[in-house]
Design a protein around this motif. Structure first.
Motif, mmCIF file in Angstrom:
data_model
loop_
_atom_site.group_PDB
_atom_site.id
_atom_site.type_symbol
_atom_site.label_atom_id
_atom_site.label_comp_id
_atom_site.label_asym_id
_atom_site.label_seq_id
_atom_site.Cartn_x
_atom_site.Cartn_y
_atom_site.Cartn_z
ATOM 1 N N CYS A 1 51.175 102.998 -15.931
ATOM 2 C CA CYS A 1 51.085 102.041 -17.030
ATOM 3 C C CYS A 1 50.343 102.655 -18.221
ATOM 4 O O CYS A 1 49.203 103.070 -18.090
ATOM 5 C CB CYS A 1 50.370 100.779 -16.573
ATOM 6 N N LEU B 1 46.203 99.446 -21.108
ATOM 7 C CA LEU B 1 45.300 98.713 -20.229
ATOM 8 C C LEU B 1 45.632 97.223 -20.340
ATOM 9 O O LEU B 1 45.667 96.669 -21.427
ATOM 10 C CB LEU B 1 43.851 98.957 -20.654
ATOM 11 N N HIS C 1 47.482 108.939 -5.103
ATOM 12 C CA HIS C 1 46.459 107.980 -4.748
ATOM 13 C C HIS C 1 45.953 108.327 -3.355
ATOM 14 O O HIS C 1 46.659 108.959 -2.572
ATOM 15 C CB HIS C 1 47.069 106.580 -4.752
ATOM 16 N N ALA D 1 40.892 99.009 -3.224
ATOM 17 C CA ALA D 1 41.660 100.188 -3.608
ATOM 18 C C ALA D 1 42.764 99.790 -4.575
ATOM 19 O O ALA D 1 43.455 98.802 -4.369
ATOM 20 C CB ALA D 1 42.265 100.837 -2.363
ATOM 21 N N GLY D 2 42.912 100.549 -5.644
ATOM 22 C CA GLY D 2 44.019 100.344 -6.568
ATOM 23 C C GLY D 2 43.813 99.217 -7.553
ATOM 24 O O GLY D 2 44.722 98.865 -8.313
ATOM 25 N N ARG E 1 34.715 101.408 -3.806
ATOM 26 C CA ARG E 1 35.405 100.340 -3.087
ATOM 27 C C ARG E 1 34.356 99.617 -2.274
ATOM 28 O O ARG E 1 33.662 100.250 -1.477
ATOM 29 C CB ARG E 1 36.433 100.927 -2.131
ATOM 30 N N ARG F 1 41.348 92.678 -18.349
ATOM 31 C CA ARG F 1 40.004 93.278 -18.234
ATOM 32 C C ARG F 1 39.168 93.136 -19.500
ATOM 33 O O ARG F 1 38.368 94.030 -19.813
ATOM 34 C CB ARG F 1 40.112 94.777 -17.862
HETATM 35 N N1 LIG Z 1 44.189 96.930 -16.074
HETATM 36 C C1 LIG Z 1 45.153 97.827 -15.893
HETATM 37 N N2 LIG Z 1 46.152 97.960 -16.771
HETATM 38 C C2 LIG Z 1 47.114 98.873 -16.576
HETATM 39 N N3 LIG Z 1 47.163 99.713 -15.540
HETATM 40 C C3 LIG Z 1 46.185 99.641 -14.632
HETATM 41 C C4 LIG Z 1 45.151 98.700 -14.756
HETATM 42 N N4 LIG Z 1 44.318 98.841 -13.722
HETATM 43 C C5 LIG Z 1 44.834 99.836 -12.980
HETATM 44 N N5 LIG Z 1 45.958 100.325 -13.510
HETATM 45 C C6 LIG Z 1 46.754 101.407 -12.957
HETATM 46 O O1 LIG Z 1 46.853 101.207 -11.558
HETATM 47 C C7 LIG Z 1 46.690 102.418 -10.855
HETATM 48 C C8 LIG Z 1 45.566 102.292 -9.886
HETATM 49 O O2 LIG Z 1 44.348 102.097 -10.589
HETATM 50 P P1 LIG Z 1 43.041 102.918 -10.308
HETATM 51 O O3 LIG Z 1 43.380 104.303 -9.896
HETATM 52 O O4 LIG Z 1 42.150 102.752 -11.457
HETATM 53 O O5 LIG Z 1 42.499 102.142 -9.069
HETATM 54 P P2 LIG Z 1 41.106 102.282 -8.348
HETATM 55 O O6 LIG Z 1 40.475 100.958 -8.344
HETATM 56 O O7 LIG Z 1 40.348 103.379 -8.937
HETATM 57 O O8 LIG Z 1 41.549 102.620 -6.881
HETATM 58 P P3 LIG Z 1 40.805 103.523 -5.791
HETATM 59 O O9 LIG Z 1 39.756 102.688 -5.163
HETATM 60 O O10 LIG Z 1 41.870 103.818 -4.798
HETATM 61 O O11 LIG Z 1 40.285 104.723 -6.485
HETATM 62 C C9 LIG Z 1 46.451 103.498 -11.896
HETATM 63 O O12 LIG Z 1 47.621 104.231 -12.103
HETATM 64 C C10 LIG Z 1 46.032 102.737 -13.115
HETATM 65 O O13 LIG Z 1 46.380 103.389 -14.288
#
Ligand SMILES: Nc1ncnc2c1ncn2[C@@H]1O[C@H](COP(=O)(O)OP(=O)(O)OP(=O)(O)O)[C@@H](O)[C@H]1O
Ligand SMILES: [Mg+2]
Length: 1005
Positions: free
Chosen positions: A54, A57, A397, A88-89, A229, A60
């Motif tokens: 994506c 953002l 991931h 996660a994610g 997490r 949020r």
């Molecule tokens: N608010 C958002 N808007 C657009 N894309 C998002 C948003 N939040 C997350 N994403 C997309 O979703 C995917 C997963 O997000 P991210 O890697 O930040 O998760 P995480 O919480 O860090 O997970 P983990 O605990 O596994 O590290 C990424 O490719 C990120 O760009």
């Protein structure tokens, strides 16, 4: 920092930044990078492969606002820590990426490090990665401010290690301070953003360091942002909660996206203005609000051809028949099934190497040519399994990585792991740094327990060498488990290393138990020198924990062993002897050790022996003691033995205390101890500083020092904890806080129920001081008698002032003063100068009682001469007592003594004592001084309200419009005391402060 803007037409608030430009386009910005990275070197081109990520953002807003504010605050010099938590994610990393971008645009230095999944984490990995991420791997920035911290920073980043640096300083405080200074140096004018990712996988050292930073960033231009997490709990989550509770960090939990946000995100992912409802709701149903799954579901649909773009709009095939994966892992497996066996093999091998992997290792592991490997990786990128990341590849991931790993059959995994181990060892001989842990993981996965154990032992020893004790313990414990009970050749060195870890980390009982088990198991087979060392190691652990009998037993065995170093054995034995109060023996052993060690023995032993000699001498001859300590300090500094140098300085400081009560040298030593990270010693120094400050009746500072000592003692299991609590109780007594005093006494006694010094001080020092200040001399005397009884029945390690006050008060009250004084002198209590002086006042009173006024005057004068300027409280109090006797018995000059004492105690706010002085003056028929020129007597109205004279003085100054600070200066009080008086006035008069001023004007008198 860029402010959030509303992106036109669609609603989601997004951060300004490079991604904005790509909004509405189907291709992610990674495309170009991908082409460049995989270009000529790899011979691969993954550039045409679509990666569904994506570009904007979504949602949020609140979190973004919070992060912006935190960044702005850091820029203004009010740094802090923000922790993003969630499953996660959910988008934690995404938010910190946006934050990093904004910070970078504002000129911040941005440092990023992450913890990685794996059996045992590498200590400090996230910090090490972050600190070199500014592109300064080769050398530390040049700055004088960093000089004292170079050894510590060398622990984090091996490239910064200095070859000639002395080891020794291993404490976290020191390391934390080092990192703090470095962050400061890296961002002199702007600010610094430190990003620590995936803290749920972090080693304990990293968490401890983070804790230190979080507690100390508030006045720095540094923002620390961490992600973790929280679903699995774990130590990081516990730390996050604790930091939040004490206001050291803000925790931002990320919630799932609502359906509208998911729809916006899905459209943005494929670059469409809007997706058909059917697709939207399909994606929303599958992803359940998790952004990662929104991308994955779309990636799967596109990858399987179920979602296609035609003429700028998106069409879905029959979504019902599009196979819906039950779990994310299923989806990954299905994608893997779609590729050829070679590609699957390459991706499997990559997964065995970790989430981030070195693609150059894949050819030796799989036996395929580089070109084939690259083609397979390209397929992995196309399947949305692998992503390119600067110069390396990684699984998109952590979940993708796990799923690919899970898709391998167990024998496949073992086979690949075995080959990967060989490849890693060939490519990185000696498996330096993090390769060691990876190799250990691979060996274990390959089923080679012995190799895994050996690698874990190596990793554990490396942790130990850099002082990462928690990680060392963890790694070695895993080694124990992997090796199993039968492999004696490996088990012994692992257990030896563990014993050392326990001893160094202050886990005395475990060190002793482990050392014992080891000795029992090895029996007579062990070489003599090693056995002797093991015994001495146990003894030193026991000495640190004041377990004398245990220590003595081990020393006995070591002494019987032919391989033992006699000087070391004697020095250890001397420590035990002095610990048990056998002074003569301690002296003899220490001198034997000194003679042997001076003859080419280790300088540490010379220092240790001199320390014991000085401590014994201190009981009778301060000069001799000072000479021994000074020599120890000189030897230590000549050999660069920092810890021994400090210990000697510490002892010198205690001599000052006995003579003058000055805490200056102690405070210098403390500063050094902090800089060197000698934590146990810092705690001991704080204890002594607090004792000295209590004797000067500087209660607030004494309380702070005693608290520091107690906190550190709890953390590191130090033996000084009960005494630190007693000194807190003393400070409370001085402040007139009886409940707090009793509570600390109870804590101390519950920890050391049989410790005579603790019990004796509780009565004679704490409770008696409280009674004295409350004006209850009879009670105070009885409490001092109880305390003295306890302390004089054992060879007391300390001689608190009450041992002198007790006979002095006894002389005034006619209670066995002469006998008490004799006992104190016999116990050498007079080595403490204040005790000697107080006994002198007692002699004066006794001579006066016996009708020898000339002797009384002489004794009084001698006592006065012994009282240094820092002993003002005791001097005035002794005068107050002596004056009462002098008035009755007709000697000395009681009126001027009482006048001075009254002024002194009144200025301190010791109202009861001041009132007693004035009462005696009245009884003497002498004119009673007003407390200060111009002050009137207490008006009746105020007296009726229970306002004290001191409070009335404060009230007069409040009426003159002075602030607390000015009042404090005028009255020679601490601002805190003034605050207390004002609060009490407000309570007694029922007025507000502004009204107090007018109130005093309308008073009579
Ligand atoms: N608010 C958002 N808007 C657009 N894309 C998002 C948003 N939040 C997350 N994403 C997309 O979703 C995917 C997963 O997000 P991210 O890697 O930040 O998760 P995480 O919480 O860090 O997970 P983990 O605990 O596994 O590290 C990424 O490719 C990120 O760009
Ligand atoms: Mg993440």
């Amino acid at each position: 920092m860029a402010s959030p803007t509303r992106s036109p037409g669609r609603g989601p608030r997004v951060w300004l930044g490079p991604t904005r430009k790509t909004e509405g386009r189907a291709v992610s910005p990674r495309r170009h990078r991908t082409r460049r990275l995989c270009g000529p070197a790899a011979g691969a081109d993954t550039g045409h492969v679509r990666q569904v990520l994506c570009p904007v953002l979504v949602g949020r807003d609140e979190e973004t606002g919070h992060l912006q504010a935190a960044l702005a605050a850091a820029q203004a010099g009010q740094g802090g820590t923000v922790l993003l938590t969630g499953e996660a994610g959910i988008g934690k990393s995404r938010l910190v990426r946006e934050l990093a971008r904004a910070a970078g645009a504002d000129g911040f230095t941005v440092l990023t490090g992450r913890a990685v999944a794996g059996g045992v984490p590498t200590p400090f990995r996230p910090f090490a990665e972050a600190l070199v991420s500014a592109g300064r791997a080769e050398r530390l920035p040049v700055s004088a401010e960093l000089d004292p911290f170079r050894p510590a920073l060398g622990r984090l980043v091996p490239e910064w290690r200095q070859p000639q640096a002395a080891a020794g300083d291993e404490s976290l405080v020191y390391l934390g301070e080092a990192v703090l200074r470095l962050l400061r140096v890296l961002s002199p004018d702007t600010g610094c953003l430190l990003v620590l990712e995936d803290l749920h996988w972090a080693d304990r050292e990293t968490l401890a360091l983070l804790e230190y930073l979080a507690d100390n960033l508030s006045a720095e231009r540094v923002l620390c942002a961490g992600t973790l997490r929280d679903e699995e709990g774990g130590e990081a989550a516990v730390l996050a909660a604790a930091l939040e509770a004490r206001g050291s960090a803000a925790v931002l939990p990320l919630a799932r996206l609502d359906p509208a946000a998911m729809a916006r995100m899905a459209a943005a992912c494929v670059g469409a203005a809007q997706l058909p409802d059917t697709i939207q709701s399909f994606v929303a149903g599958q992803a359940e609000g998790i952004p990662f799954l929104v991308e994955e579901v779309l990636a799967a649909l596109i990858g399987e051809g179920a979602l296609t773009e035609r003429d700028g709009s998106w069409h879905a095939a029959d979504l019902v028949t599009a196979a819906v994966p039950a779990t994310f892992a299923d989806a990954v497996r299905r994608r893997l099934d779609a590729v050829d066996a070679d590609s699957r093999q390459v991706l499997g091998a990559a997964a065995v190497l970790g989430r981030r992997f070195d693609w150059a290792l894949l050819s030796p592991v799989t036996g395929m040519a580089d070109a084939a490997v690259v083609a397979a990786l390209r397929r992995g990128v196309g399947l949305q399994l692998v992503a390119t990341d600067r110069e390396s590849f990684r699984f998109r991931h952590a979940l993708t990585h796990e799923a690919v790993l899970a898709a391998l059959l167990p024998p496949e995994r073992a086979l690949l792991a075995g080959r990967a181990l060989a490849a890693v060892e060939a490519a990185h001989p000696g498996v330096p740094g993090a390769w060691c842990m990876l190799a250990a993981d691979l060996a274990e996965r390959a089923g080679d327990a012995a190799r895994a154990g050996a690698l874990l032992l190596e990793a554990g020893r490396r942790d130990l060498a850099v002082g990462a004790l928690a990680s060392a313990e963890h790694t070695l414990a895993r080694a124990q488990a992997v090796i199993g009970p039968d492999n004696a050749a490996l088990r012994t060195p692992v257990d030896e290393a563990l014993t050392e870890v326990f001893a160094m980390s202050g886990q005395v009982d475990r060190a002793i138990e482990m050392g014992r088990t080891l000795l029992a198991r090895l029996g007579p087979g062990l070489p003599d020198a090693r056995a002797a060392n093991l015994h001495l190691g146990i003894a030193r652990a026991a000495i640190a924990g004041a377990q004398w009998a245990e220590a003595a037993a081990s020393i006995e065995v070591a002494r019987g062993s032919p391989g033992a170093d006699a000087a070391q054995v004697d020095a250890c034995a001397a420590q035990v002897a002095i610990g048990q109060g056998r002074l003569a023996e301690a002296d003899r052993l220490a001198r034997a050790a000194l003679r042997a060690a001076e003859d080419g023995g280790p300088p540490e032993v010379v220092c240790e022996a001199l320390e014991v000699i000085g401590r014994v001498a201190r009981q009778r001859d301060l000069e001799e003691a000072e000479r021994a300590f000074a020599r120890s300090a000189a030897v230590a500094s000549a050999h660069g033995l920092q810890l021994w140098h400090l210990r000697a300085l510490h002892e010198l400081g205690t001599i000052d205390q006995l003579r003058t009560e000055s805490v200056d040298r102690l405070e210098q030593a403390r500063e050094l101890a902090v800089a060197q990270g000698a934590l146990a010693l810092t705690a001991a120094l704080d204890l002594q500083i607090s004792a000295g400050l209590n004797k000067q009746f500087r209660a607030d500072e004494a309380l702070a020092a005693a608290r520091r000592s107690a906190d550190a003692s709890r953390r590191f299991h130090l033996a000084v904890l009960p005494m630190a609590l007693i000194f807190q109780a003393t400070a409370h007594a001085i402040r007139g806080e009886r409940e707090a005093m009793e509570a600390r006494i109870a804590d101390a006694i519950s920890l050391a129920p049989a410790d005579q010094d603790v019990l004796g001080c509780a009565w004679g020092h704490c409770r008696a001081t409280f009674s004295l200040l409350a004006g209850d001399l009879g009670e105070a005397h009885a409490q001092m008698a109880t305390g003295a009884e306890l302390m004089l029945s054992s060879p007391a390690a300390i001689a608190p002032p009450f041992l002198g006050l007790w006979p002095l008060l006894g002389a005034l009250l006619d209670r066995d003063a002469a006998e008490g004084a004799a006992r104190v002198r016999a116990a050498r209590g007079t080595r403490h100068l204040v005790v000697a002086a107080l006994l002198g006042y007692a002699d004066a009173i006794l001579a006066g009682r016996q009708g020898r006024p000339a002797d009384a005057d002489a004794a009084f004068a001698a006592a006065e001469a012994q009282m240094g300027p820092l002993m003002a409280w005791y001097r005035h109090y002794a005068r107050r007592l002596a004056a009462e006797a002098a008035l009755a018995d007709g000697w000395g000059e009681p009126a001027p003594w009482l006048r001075e004492a009254a002024a002194y105690f009144a200025a301190r706010g010791d109202d009861r004592v001041a009132a007693a002085c004035r009462g005696l003056l009245r009884r003497a028929g002498a004119p009673v001084p007003r407390q200060r020129p111009g002050d009137g007597e207490l008006p009746g109205q105020l007296r009726a309200l229970g306002v004290t004279e001191r409070e009335a003085d404060v009230l007069r100054l409040v009426a003159q419009g002075l602030g607390n600070r000015e009042i404090a200066e005028r009255m020679f009080l601490s601002p805190r005391t003034v605050e207390k008086h004002v609060a009490s006035l407000l309570a007694k008069t029922g007025l507000r402060r502004a009204q107090l001023a007018g109130y005093s004007a309308g008073l009579d008198g």
